[in-house]
Design a protein around this motif. Structure first.
Motif, PDB file in Angstrom:
ATOM      1  N   TRP A  31       0.838  -1.208   0.000  1.00 13.44           N
ATOM      2  CA  TRP A  31       0.000   0.000   0.000  1.00 13.44           C
ATOM      3  C   TRP A  31       0.869   1.252   0.000  1.00 13.44           C
ATOM      4  O   TRP A  31       0.619   2.205  -0.730  1.00 13.44           O
ATOM      5  CB  TRP A  31      -0.910  -0.029   1.226  1.00 13.44           C
ATOM      6  CG  TRP A  31      -1.792   1.166   1.372  1.00 13.44           C
ATOM      7  CD1 TRP A  31      -1.514   2.331   2.050  1.00 13.44           C
ATOM      8  CD2 TRP A  31      -3.106   1.334   0.832  1.00 13.44           C
ATOM      9  NE1 TRP A  31      -2.570   3.195   1.978  1.00 13.44           N
ATOM     10  CE2 TRP A  31      -3.570   2.604   1.226  1.00 13.44           C
ATOM     11  CE3 TRP A  31      -3.936   0.523   0.069  1.00 13.44           C
ATOM     12  CZ2 TRP A  31      -4.816   3.082   0.882  1.00 13.44           C
ATOM     13  CZ3 TRP A  31      -5.184   1.009  -0.272  1.00 13.44           C
ATOM     14  CH2 TRP A  31      -5.611   2.279   0.124  1.00 13.44           C
ATOM     15  N   ARG A  32       1.895   1.246   0.834  1.00 12.14           N
ATOM     16  CA  ARG A  32       2.785   2.405   0.945  1.00 12.14           C
ATOM     17  C   ARG A  32       3.539   2.676  -0.353  1.00 12.14           C
ATOM     18  O   ARG A  32       4.007   3.779  -0.572  1.00 12.14           O
ATOM     19  CB  ARG A  32       3.764   2.209   2.099  1.00 12.14           C
ATOM     20  CG  ARG A  32       3.083   2.324   3.451  1.00 12.14           C
ATOM     21  CD  ARG A  32       4.016   2.028   4.585  1.00 12.14           C
ATOM     22  NE  ARG A  32       3.351   2.265   5.862  1.00 12.14           N
ATOM     23  CZ  ARG A  32       3.832   1.889   7.024  1.00 12.14           C
ATOM     24  NH1 ARG A  32       4.994   1.247   7.089  1.00 12.14           N
ATOM     25  NH2 ARG A  32       3.164   2.134   8.128  1.00 12.14           N
ATOM     26  N   ARG A  33       3.661   1.666  -1.192  1.00 12.39           N
ATOM     27  CA  ARG A  33       4.296   1.823  -2.510  1.00 12.39           C
ATOM     28  C   ARG A  33       3.265   2.128  -3.595  1.00 12.39           C
ATOM     29  O   ARG A  33       3.608   2.244  -4.756  1.00 12.39           O
ATOM     30  CB  ARG A  33       5.036   0.545  -2.896  1.00 12.39           C
ATOM     31  CG  ARG A  33       6.293   0.298  -2.107  1.00 12.39           C
ATOM     32  CD  ARG A  33       6.860  -1.061  -2.492  1.00 12.39           C
ATOM     33  NE  ARG A  33       8.157  -1.277  -1.912  1.00 12.39           N
ATOM     34  CZ  ARG A  33       9.237  -1.593  -2.612  1.00 12.39           C
ATOM     35  NH1 ARG A  33       9.158  -1.734  -3.910  1.00 12.39           N
ATOM     36  NH2 ARG A  33      10.372  -1.781  -2.013  1.00 12.39           N
ATOM     37  N   GLY A  34       1.999   2.193  -3.201  1.00 10.58           N
ATOM     38  CA  GLY A  34       0.948   2.448  -4.171  1.00 10.58           C
ATOM     39  C   GLY A  34       0.509   1.201  -4.913  1.00 10.58           C
ATOM     40  O   GLY A  34      -0.187   1.277  -5.922  1.00 10.58           O
ATOM     41  N   ASP A 156      10.070  -5.303   2.637  1.00  6.70           N
ATOM     42  CA  ASP A 156      10.232  -4.807   1.277  1.00  6.70           C
ATOM     43  C   ASP A 156      11.114  -5.745   0.451  1.00  6.70           C
ATOM     44  O   ASP A 156      10.801  -6.038  -0.707  1.00  6.70           O
ATOM     45  CB  ASP A 156      10.822  -3.386   1.278  1.00  6.70           C
ATOM     46  CG  ASP A 156       9.778  -2.328   1.609  1.00  6.70           C
ATOM     47  OD1 ASP A 156       8.615  -2.486   1.187  1.00  6.70           O
ATOM     48  OD2 ASP A 156      10.129  -1.343   2.276  1.00  6.70           O
ATOM     49  N   GLY A 169       6.458   4.074  -5.780  1.00  8.90           N
ATOM     50  CA  GLY A 169       5.401   5.071  -5.579  1.00  8.90           C
ATOM     51  C   GLY A 169       5.030   5.263  -4.127  1.00  8.90           C
ATOM     52  O   GLY A 169       5.660   4.744  -3.221  1.00  8.90           O
ATOM     53  N   SER A 170       3.983   5.996  -3.931  1.00 12.29           N
ATOM     54  CA  SER A 170       3.524   6.274  -2.573  1.00 12.29           C
ATOM     55  C   SER A 170       2.084   5.828  -2.418  1.00 12.29           C
ATOM     56  O   SER A 170       1.402   5.514  -3.391  1.00 12.29           O
ATOM     57  CB  SER A 170       3.660   7.767  -2.266  1.00 12.29           C
ATOM     58  OG  SER A 170       2.901   8.507  -3.201  1.00 12.29           O
ATOM     59  N   ALA A 171       1.640   5.823  -1.191  1.00 10.08           N
ATOM     60  CA  ALA A 171       0.268   5.411  -0.890  1.00 10.08           C
ATOM     61  C   ALA A 171      -0.721   6.306  -1.624  1.00 10.08           C
ATOM     62  O   ALA A 171      -0.426   7.458  -1.921  1.00 10.08           O
ATOM     63  CB  ALA A 171       0.026   5.490   0.613  1.00 10.08           C
ATOM     64  N   THR A 173      -3.567   8.906  -2.518  1.00  9.33           N
ATOM     65  CA  THR A 173      -3.907  10.168  -1.868  1.00  9.33           C
ATOM     66  C   THR A 173      -5.281  10.624  -2.319  1.00  9.33           C
ATOM     67  O   THR A 173      -5.826  10.146  -3.321  1.00  9.33           O
ATOM     68  CB  THR A 173      -2.887  11.271  -2.222  1.00  9.33           C
ATOM     69  OG1 THR A 173      -2.908  11.467  -3.642  1.00  9.33           O
ATOM     70  CG2 THR A 173      -1.494  10.903  -1.768  1.00  9.33           C
ATOM     71  N   PRO A 178      -2.331  13.578   1.721  1.00  9.52           N
ATOM     72  CA  PRO A 178      -2.267  12.246   2.316  1.00  9.52           C
ATOM     73  C   PRO A 178      -3.576  11.876   2.979  1.00  9.52           C
ATOM     74  O   PRO A 178      -4.251  12.725   3.554  1.00  9.52           O
ATOM     75  CB  PRO A 178      -1.160  12.358   3.371  1.00  9.52           C
ATOM     76  CG  PRO A 178      -0.382  13.577   2.988  1.00  9.52           C
ATOM     77  CD  PRO A 178      -1.347  14.493   2.259  1.00  9.52           C
TER      78      PRO A 178
END
Length: 182
Positions: A31-34, A156, A169-171, A173, A178
């Motif tokens: 999730w944190r990496r999208g 990871d 990537g990121s979670a 938004t 955020p």
């Protein structure tokens, strides 16, 4: 703090807790990496050598979990049926007495590749003894020595071992902000 006796007396419960924590931490890291295109399926029972099926894209992993309070695995009994599954693998998870998990130990091929050949490994004996005291051989299992497992430090790194390179990537938004539990 938990006692060592709890680990043996409640080993099935311990294994379920560790499996749930592993799944939760894996999903959170993705999730944190999208990454949200992942599927997780649980085996109702362990007749085919695996506990969990995890898929992302074309990569499908049949995972056999093992746990222990040691810093590294002892020889591991691996069901030979696991070798018949696409990208089968074994993840041995080191746990503390309080069930903190990690590091991990890996036995498997690259994403999309089969489990390494098990034919060169001996069959382990069953844990339980027969009435006469002997321990029969588990004919459909192979005893894989610890030296064939690779240490993996982080979730990871484990996810990249399972699926290959993942986005950085990121979670997700909401409107560029955020998500704070909306």
């Amino acid at each position: 703090m938990a006692s060592i006796d709890m680990h043996s007396h409640h080993s099935t419960l311990r294994e379920r807790i560790v499996e749930h924590v592993f799944v939760g931490e894996a999903l959170r890291a993705l999730w944190r990496r999208g990454v949200t295109d992942v599927e997780i399926l649980r085996s109702e029972f362990d007749a085919h050598g695996y506990d969990l099926v995890v898929g992302r894209g074309s990569i499908v992993r049949h995972i056999q979990f093992k746990t222990g309070i040691r810093s590294k695995p002892a020889p591991v009994s691996v069901g030979r049926a696991l070798a018949e599954k696409p990208s089968g693998c074994v993840i041995w998870i080191s746990v503390t007495l309080d069930l903190d998990i990690g590091p991990y130990w890996w036995f498997g091929g690259a994403p999309g590749e089969a489990l390494p050949d098990l034919s060169g490994f001996a069959s382990p004996k069953r844990i339980g003894r027969r009435e006469g005291g002997d321990r029969p051989v588990r004919v459909n299992h192979s005893k894989v020595p610890a030296k064939h497992f690779r240490r993996i430090e982080t979730m990871d790194e484990m996810l990249e071992t399972l699926f290959g390179p993942l986005p950085v990537g990121s979670a997700p938004t909401v409107d560029g902000e955020p998500d704070e539990g909306a």
